[in-house]
Structures are given as structure tokens and as C-alpha cells.
Design an enzyme around this catalytic site. Structure first.
Site, mmCIF file in Angstrom:
data_model
loop_
_atom_site.group_PDB
_atom_site.id
_atom_site.type_symbol
_atom_site.label_atom_id
_atom_site.label_comp_id
_atom_site.label_asym_id
_atom_site.label_seq_id
_atom_site.Cartn_x
_atom_site.Cartn_y
_atom_site.Cartn_z
ATOM 1 N N TRP A 355 0.968 -1.385 0.075
ATOM 2 C CA TRP A 355 0.034 0.261 -0.116
ATOM 3 C C TRP A 355 0.926 1.218 0.091
ATOM 4 O O TRP A 355 0.399 2.418 -0.418
ATOM 5 C CB TRP A 355 -0.944 0.094 1.346
ATOM 6 C CG TRP A 355 -0.397 0.410 2.371
ATOM 7 C CD1 TRP A 355 0.929 -0.321 3.038
ATOM 8 C CD2 TRP A 355 -0.440 1.112 3.616
ATOM 9 N NE1 TRP A 355 1.290 0.040 4.137
ATOM 10 C CE2 TRP A 355 0.253 1.102 4.610
ATOM 11 C CE3 TRP A 355 -1.564 2.214 3.783
ATOM 12 C CZ2 TRP A 355 0.451 1.720 5.500
ATOM 13 C CZ3 TRP A 355 -1.545 2.835 4.851
ATOM 14 C CH2 TRP A 355 -0.762 2.847 5.699
ATOM 15 N N ASP A 356 2.221 1.153 0.277
ATOM 16 C CA ASP A 356 3.073 2.209 0.190
ATOM 17 C C ASP A 356 2.768 2.923 -0.976
ATOM 18 O O ASP A 356 3.077 4.311 -1.122
ATOM 19 C CB ASP A 356 4.629 1.767 0.255
ATOM 20 C CG ASP A 356 4.924 0.609 1.395
ATOM 21 O OD1 ASP A 356 3.945 0.031 1.804
ATOM 22 O OD2 ASP A 356 5.987 0.645 1.809
ATOM 23 N N GLU A 482 0.561 -2.610 12.480
ATOM 24 C CA GLU A 482 0.853 -3.920 12.541
ATOM 25 C C GLU A 482 1.049 -4.459 13.834
ATOM 26 O O GLU A 482 1.464 -5.842 14.169
ATOM 27 C CB GLU A 482 2.107 -4.267 11.571
ATOM 28 C CG GLU A 482 1.592 -4.278 10.222
ATOM 29 C CD GLU A 482 2.616 -4.533 9.113
ATOM 30 O OE1 GLU A 482 3.745 -4.958 9.892
ATOM 31 O OE2 GLU A 482 2.373 -4.357 7.970
ATOM 32 N N LYS A 592 2.733 0.192 16.067
ATOM 33 C CA LYS A 592 4.140 0.432 15.184
ATOM 34 C C LYS A 592 3.952 1.795 14.524
ATOM 35 O O LYS A 592 5.268 2.177 14.029
ATOM 36 C CB LYS A 592 4.133 -0.891 14.546
ATOM 37 C CG LYS A 592 5.239 -0.988 13.368
ATOM 38 C CD LYS A 592 5.080 -2.191 12.561
ATOM 39 C CE LYS A 592 6.176 -2.527 11.551
ATOM 40 N NZ LYS A 592 5.890 -3.690 10.656
ATOM 41 N N GLN A 593 3.020 2.225 14.036
ATOM 42 C CA GLN A 593 2.988 3.456 13.062
ATOM 43 C C GLN A 593 1.710 4.034 13.202
ATOM 44 O O GLN A 593 0.743 3.624 13.812
ATOM 45 C CB GLN A 593 3.120 2.766 11.675
ATOM 46 C CG GLN A 593 2.068 1.790 11.030
ATOM 47 C CD GLN A 593 2.674 0.885 10.186
ATOM 48 O OE1 GLN A 593 2.782 -0.289 10.557
ATOM 49 N NE2 GLN A 593 2.604 1.325 8.666
HETATM 50 C C1 BGC Z 1 4.860 -1.548 7.620
HETATM 51 C C2 BGC Z 1 3.819 -1.503 6.432
HETATM 52 C C3 BGC Z 1 4.598 -1.373 5.123
HETATM 53 C C4 BGC Z 1 5.743 -2.563 5.069
HETATM 54 C C5 BGC Z 1 6.408 -2.106 3.588
HETATM 55 C C6 BGC Z 1 5.968 -2.511 7.261
HETATM 56 O O1 BGC Z 1 7.144 -2.551 8.231
HETATM 57 O O2 BGC Z 1 4.378 -1.743 8.896
HETATM 58 O O3 BGC Z 1 2.905 -0.598 6.548
HETATM 59 O O4 BGC Z 1 3.887 -1.416 4.164
HETATM 60 O O5 BGC Z 1 6.610 -2.477 5.908
HETATM 61 O O6 BGC Z 1 7.078 -0.771 3.528
#
Ligand code: BGC
Length: 763
Positions: A355-356, A482, A592-593
Site C-alpha cells: 500500500w506504500d 501491525e 508500530k505506526q
Molecule cells: C509496515 C507496512 C509497510 C511495509 C513495507 C512494514 O514495516 O508496517 O505498513 O507497508 O513495511 O514498507
């Protein structure tokens, strides 16, 4: 001058791998890590790699428990032929930075001209001094071309010099069984079918083990010596080709080897060998200076179009330029590919697309490079059938569930709680279609593929959700965070699904108004009843809200959990994912984010500013930013809330992440999403740009460390420029028709040749 220079670069193993990423060359089609042509000594473990965007093999991913529908096969981006090798021998002594004396050394990335340079002054063990400078370029003009210009200068000796140019087909991918973010095992994916020489070009054709793809690498060497004549000799093995040049040099002489590599793959070409030959012919027919000029022109346009500049803050500026440069290096330039989480700089996340792309990178291309943006949307559309199959596998009778991570369209996520369960990716792709439409009003793309994506993703929500006490709920999903998995009513997902449902209806209406809906209706079988159902679910969408705290809980159970004291996390415990079992993390309020905070950025009108302010303060305390996709979002929302100092701090963390290796894994590749995030933190954050249905909105603020900043962006038929200094924000129309816009909530019109000047609010 946009340059990044590293003098006296360190030669320990970790720094070398980091340098390979930082100084990689890529153009969206191919990427080559910045390895030393001559290699490292025994005992050093390099990630030596060349990659093609979208070129993959299948690899098995056995699951210990054979539950229905778990994914057992993934795709992995392949390391293809190694054409970096050039060995230099100076009168019998082999050039190596690990022997003799390195008198001077530096590495440079020129972001205006689009090349990297490694400059060395070396004294051999017996005391002969040579200057070696290696310039490398992944051509934006001729995407299959990677060019190395290897220059040798005899400083104080006369003798015989030898250059051996290698071309190696027997290559494997890097692996590390201890790190979940790269492949865990070594496997031979690529098999050399033939090694040939034809008209002075060596060609290696290889096929993949399972995906049935072919890649051809072609190499041509052109040596230019000073006075001495060179003898050349070729040799071959079953998997390699070498060309050796031997020539005399005198003190003061120089010689240059131009090494052309052309890559060609069967995803894009039918007859790969013929195509490689013709591409090589094209490359060789141009003189090198012409190729360099095209490179510079391409980048001139790139920098001019986005025109992002910050005054004051030299160090940060370098990092900003570096990040922006990676946006042009990483983005796929055709619909056969997308943007990998690490671009084309390394093997982290195995070259998968996440999704980035839609939430962190497309915002840049939508505003600055529409052709790239359209290709990225088309690439998603090209996997729509896989997304429908994926939905069926997950048990949905209708709709499309885009894979969480993929290359060719099939799901590659082995751990579904923080993989396939991230249903929001379908909403993200839909969101991006609407963001592209709002900025361009391009009905063609909507008709071609955008509306269909919106309908199929909307169908998924209807199939997934259910009404409970009159509200539409979406259960058992994972949001962006996550560290919190498989929850009911993730705020971000529900808000996005609501947006998706509404826009599926709007897209059909827009095409109907233009009399262009017939094909879409025929293709999708969409009916007025189904559209009414979309609206009904959107209206009834449950968006969790906690009365007591006055915030949007991340999901139904988030606030019931114990709070993790993020401030007390020790350095050696970071990132938490490498030190705690997932189950342990899931029991806590720890993110985490950015999750709800991200929803507050992209769908800010869903809540009032005070709710957003309280939510921001709440989530800030429980977020570790272990994902690189986080600090940029916190920066943007802090800017929106007028907390400019805080926004600046988060921004710095985002901007410096790879150049300063703050996540300690840049060796596996750059963090492309974060790089898009750095851009967003300037334009959407400090600039406060939003493109909504009502048009352009701006809310500029300026950090006290800056004297000013500027950026440009495309909107409908227009190109606009925004220049902010400490007092005034100036908005001009560079081309196109007059536009109405909201600045700090007030309406203005920007007209040709009439700059708007608006006093900057400091907050
Ligand atoms: C993140 C995801 C991301 C992925 C790839 C993961 O560490 O939690 O949101 O899409 O990295 O960048």
C-alpha cells in the site's frame, strides 16, 4: 547543486553494505546496487545485486499448519546477471581498497546529472600510484541501459595495465535466516541457458525456475586508451563471459573503459535476444556525452516540475533532495510494474509492492508526474482479476481484495494477521483513484479502469461488513498498525471503506453525466440497487468514537488494553517486532505506526479539528514509529494542528532515515514510502495542501529553522507555484486557467500573471 558526497567512506562490512544501497543506480526499470566493481575480499558479505522491476520467480513458502487458503507460494524479485565486475591490475598488482594504501577516497551522487562516482587514489603494495574513477548511470532516457565509465590514470609509473570486464550469469539472491524482512533461504531461481558472443557483445540468456520468464543481459565494452594500443581477449564458461584488455601506460596517461549493459525481459519483449541486440545497438549508436545529456535533461525537468526547495538548513536540504531523487529512481515507468518497498535498491521485502505506493508515493506523482501515476493505477488494474480471486479465497462472494504484498498480482503474505488481514489496501487503492481524479478531473482514466476498481473494492466492503444495531461494521481486519491485529471496526479501515463506497457511486454518476457509463455497467453489471446499497452502507458506517476521551479509538478493543510505556522502551529493544512475540504485542496499546492519525490526515473532514487534536496527543504516546511509514504522517498532522516545532522534529526523522541509517536496515534497501512521506510532510504538512472535491486548500506554516520553502504542483489544466517565507505566502499560476482556492479557509482566485500574496499564519 544537488550532490551527496561521502569522503573517506568507511570500509567495514556494515558501512559497505549501507553504501551499496545509498549509492545504487536505478531508473524505475532496472536497479544496480553500488558494489565495488572489483569486489571485496573474502569474509566480507556483500549484497551484490541487479534487479528488474516486476521480474520475479515463484518460491515456495510452506506453512506449518495447513489451514484452508493460507498462501504457500510467493513471488520474489530476482537478482539478475552481475555485470558490475571490472578487475584492474597495475603491472601485476591487483587493485583493491583492502590492500596497498588508499590515499584518497570519496563517493558522490550527483542528483542533477543522474550518476554516481567513486574516486580513489591508490598506491599499490609496491608503490605504484593510480587514480581510479568510476561513474555509473542507470539511464532515464534508455531504461534498459546501465553504463559504467571506468577511468584509470597512471600517476607515477609506467607499466602494463590489465582490465578484466566480467559478465556473470550464475547469481543468487541474498538471504538472512535471522531477519524476517529479507528472504530466509538461498535458492537458485535463475538458470543460464546460453552464453554467447555476437558482434563484440556478450549475451547471457537465463530462465527462471518456476515463473517461466526469461531475461537477457547484453554487455559491450569499449576501451579508449591514450598512447598505448590494447590487446583484447575473450573467454567464456557455461555461465560467464569475460573480456580482458591489456595495454601499456606511462605516467600521466589515462584510459577509459565504457561498459554498456542492456537488460531485456520476457514480460516486456517477445524475442528477448533480438530486442536486447537492438537496444544495445541503440545505446552504442549514441555517444556517451549524448547519453549523459539526456540524463541531465530528464532530471532538469523532474526538479523543475516539483521545484521543492527549502532555504536554511543545509544538512536537511541534502536529505530532502536525496529522498526526492529516490522517487524518480524507484517508480516503475510502465504498467508492467509498480514501486517496491525498497525501490530497486535492495532485496528487503523481496521486491514486493505494498500500500506504500498509493498512500505514500502516489501523492507525489499525482501532483508532479501524471504519466507515472496513471501507469501505477493501470498496474493495479492489471491485477484486478487476481484481486477478485483473492477475495474468493478469503471467502467473499463478490468484490476484489487486493493482495497485501505482491509482484504479479497474487498474494505473497505468509503471515495473514499482519498481511492479508490488512484489507485497507483495497480502500487505499480506491482512495488513490479518487485522489488522482480530484487532482486531474481525468474522466478517461476513470472510464478506462478507475471506476471499475472503485466498484469492485466497494463490493468487497459490502460482502465483508454487516449491520449491527443499525450500524455498518467491518470485523476481523488489521489496520495499518501491525502491532494490533485482527480487530473489529478499525477506524482507518471503516473511514476508508465509507469513502470508497461513496466514490464508487460518484464515479458511476460522473461517467453517466458524460454519457460514458455503458461499458462500465456492462463489464461490472452494476445496478442502481447495488449503488443504493453502497450509499446505505456508507451512511450507516460505524466510526468508533470514545465519548470520555473525545477521540476515535483505533478499533473496538484498543482502549481496553494495557498501555505500553513507549517512552521507557530501551534502544536495544527496538524495533519491538524483533524482540517480542506478536501475541505479546497484540495485548497492548502500542502502535508500530500511524493508524488513526493517518485517517485524520487523509480524511480530515470526517472529524472536527479538536477531536483530531486529542486523538493525535493520545496516539503519540503509544506509537513507537518502528515502521518507517509513521513519522512523516505525524509531522503532517502536527503541522495541521499548528504544532510546527513538533512537525519539524518528526519531519527531520523522516528526512534523515536512510542517509543516517536510523532504522539500521538501510543495507537491505531504501525506504521508499518514507521518502514519499518526506515530500508529503513538506507539501501536505508545512504547505497544508489538500485537494478536495471543493478544490485546492492550503494552510501554510513555516518552521522557525527555515527562511522559506517552495513547491509546485499540477491541478487540472494548471501548474501552480507556492512560495512561503517567514511573512508571506505567494501563490502563482504558472500555466493553465484561473483557479479558485481556499487559503486558511478563505477563498481566493489565482489568475495568470497575478501573484497572490497572503500573510503567513505562524500558529
Ligand atoms: C509496515 C507496512 C509497510 C511495509 C513495507 C512494514 O514495516 O508496517 O505498513 O507497508 O513495511 O514498507
Amino acid at each position: 547543486m544537488r550532490q551527496y558526497i561521502l569522503k573517506d567512506f568507511p570500509l567495514d562490512n556494515d558501512s559497505l553494505k549501507l553504501g551499496e544501497t545509498i549509492f545504487h543506480n536505478a531508473n524505475g526499470y532496472l536497479g544496480v546496487r553500488g558494489n565495488f566493481e572489483e569486489g571485496y575480499p573474502e569474509g566480507y558479505d556483500s549484497i551484490r545485486g541487479t534487479y528488474i522491476n516486476g521480474f520475479y520467480d515463484y518460491a515456495s513458502m510452506p506453512q506449518a499448519e495447513k489451514l484452508y487458503g493460507l498462501i504457500e507460494e510467493k513471488q520474489t524479485m530476482l537478482n539478475v546477471a552481475d555485470t558490475q565486475g571490472i578487475a584492474l591490475s597495475v603491472d601485476g598488482e591487483t587493485f583493491s581498497l583492502f590492500e596497498g594504501t588508499v590515499l584518497e577516497r570519496e563517493r558522490l551522487l550527483d542528483m542533477d546529472k543522474g550518476f554516481t562516482l567513486r574516486r580513489i587514489l591508490w598506491r599499490s603494495p609496491s608503490g605504484k600510484t593510480v587514480r581510479v574513477s568510476v561513474k555509473r548511470m542507470a539511464s532515464f532516457y534508455l531504461l534498459p541501459l546501465f553504463l559504467v565509465e571506468y577511468r584509470v590514470e597512471a600517476v607515477d609509473f609506467s607499466g602494463e595495465v590489465k582490465l578484466i570486464s566480467g559478465h556473470k550469469g550464475d547469481v543468487r539472491n541474498y538471504f538472512d535466516p535471522k531477519d524476517p524482512r529479507v528472504a530466509g533461504e538461498s535458492f537458485q531461481h535463475l538458470f543460464v541457458q546460453s552464453v554467447k558472443e555476437q558482434d563484440g557483445i556478450s549475451m547471457i540468456t537465463s530462465t527462471t525456475s518456476k515463473s517461466g520468464l526469461t531475461v537477457v543481459s547484453a554487455v559491450a565494452n569499449r576501451l579508449v586508451t591514450g598512447k598505448g594500443q590494447a590487446a583484447s581477449e575473450r573467454s567464456f564458461s557455461e555461465t560467464e563471459a569475460w573480456e580482458t584488455f591489456t595495454f601499456p601506460m606511462e605516467a600521466g596517461d589515462s584510459a577509459v573503459l565504457y561498459k554498456y549493459t542492456v537488460l531485456c525481459d520476457s514480460i516486456r519483449a517477445k524475442d528477448t535476444e533480438a530486442e536486447a541486440e537492438s537496444l544495445m545497438g541503440q545505446a552504442l549508436s549514441m555517444n556517451v556525452e549524448e547519453l549523459y545529456r539526456h540524463q541531465e535533461e530528464y532530471l532538469q525537468k523532474f526538479w523543475q516540475d516539483c521545484a521543492v526547495e527549502v532555504q536554511g538548513d543545509a544538512d536537511l536540504n541534502e536529505a530532502i533532495c536525496y529522498n526526492l531523487y529516490q522517487l524518480v529512481q524507484s517508480a516503475g515507468k510502465d504498467a508492467h510494474c509498480n514501486i517496491a518497498a525498497k525501490g530497486l535498491s535492495g532485496e528487503g521485502y523481496e521486491g514486493h509492492y505494498f500500500w506504500d505506493t498509493e498512500m505514500y508515493l502516489q501523492p507525489f506523482y499525482i501532483l508532479n508526474a501524471r504519466e507515472i501515476s496513471r501507469n501505477l493505477i493501470r498496474n493495479r488494474y492489471s491485477i484486478l482479476e487476481h484481486a477478485k480471486e483473492n477475495a474468493r479465497l478469503l471467502g467473499h462472494k463478490k468484490g476484489a481484495a487486493f493482495p497485501w504484498r505482491t509482484i504479479m498480482g497474487k498474494e505473497c503474505s505468509g503471515y495473514f494477521p499482519s498481511g492479508s488481514a490488512q484489507y485497507h489496501i483495497s480502500g487505499d487503492i480506491a482512495y488513490c483513484v479518487t485522489a488522482y481524479y480530484l487532482a486531474t478531473k481525468d474522466l478517461d482514466l476513470l472510464e478506462e479502469c478507475g471506476a471499475e476498481i472503485l466498484i469492485e473494492t466497494a463490493r468487497l466492503w459490502i460482502d465483508m461488513g454487516n449491520y449491527y444495531k443499525g450500524k455498518f461494521q467491518i470485523n476481523a481486519v488489521t489496520g495499518p498498525d501491525e502491532y494490533t491485529c485482527l480487530v473489529n471496526n478499525n477506524y482507518y479501515t471503516n473511514a476508508l471503506a465509507q469513502h470508497n463506497l461513496r466514490w464508487a457511486v460518484k464515479a458511476v454518476e460522473l461517467l453517466k453525466e458524460a454519457g460514458r457509463e455503458k461499458e462500465l455497467c456492462a463489464k461490472t453489471g452494476i445496478t442502481p440497487e447495488e449503488l443504493a446499497e453502497f450509499n446505505r452502507a456508507a451512511d450507516a458506517m460505524y466510526l468508533p468514537y470514545d465519548e470520555e476521551l473525545g477521540i476515535n479509538p483505533q478499533d473496538d478493543s484498543f482502549l481496553q488494553k494495557a498501555v505500553w510505556d513507549v517512552a521507557a522502551i530501551k534502544e536495544e529493544e527496538k524495533p519491538l517486532l524483533l524482540h517480542y512475540h506478536p501475541m505479546y504485542l497484540y495485548r497492548y496499546q502500542v502502535c508500530k505506526q500511524a493508524d488513526t492519525v493517518l485517517a485524520h490526515f487523509i480524511l480530515e473532514d470526517a472529524q472536527d479539528l479538536e477531536t483530531i487534536r486529542r486523538s493525535f496527543a493520545y496516539y503519540e504516546k503509544v506509537t513507537t514509529h518502528d515502521s518507517s511509514l509513521s513519522t512523516c504522517i505525524y509531522s503532517i498532522v502536527a503541522s495541521r494542528l499548528g504544532e510546527v516545532e513538533k512537525a519539524y522534529e518528526y519531519f527531520g526523522e523522516s528526512a534523515k532515515l536512510d542517509l543516517f541509517n536510523t532504522h539500521k536496515n538501510t543495507k537491505d534497501g531504501i525506504h521508499t514510502a518514507n521518502m514519499g512521506g518526506t515530500y508529503m510532510a513538506i507539501v501536505y504538512g508545512f504547505g497544508g495542501l489538500r485537494i478536495k472535491e471543493r478544490g485546492i486548500c492550503l494552510n501554510p506554516v513555516i518552521p522557525k529553522q527555515w527562511q522559506g520553502y517552495k513547491f509546485r504542483f499540477l491541478y487540472e489544466d494548471a501548474s501552480l507555484e507556492v512560495i512561503v517565507d517567514r511573512e508571506v505566502c505567494r501563490i502563482s499560476l504558472l500555466k493553465g486557467s484561473s483557479k479558485e482556492l481556499l487559503v486558511y479557509g478563505e477563498t481566493y482566485t489565482v489568475e495568470p500573471e497575478k501573484q497572490l500574496e497572503i500573510e503567513v499564519k505562524w500558529n
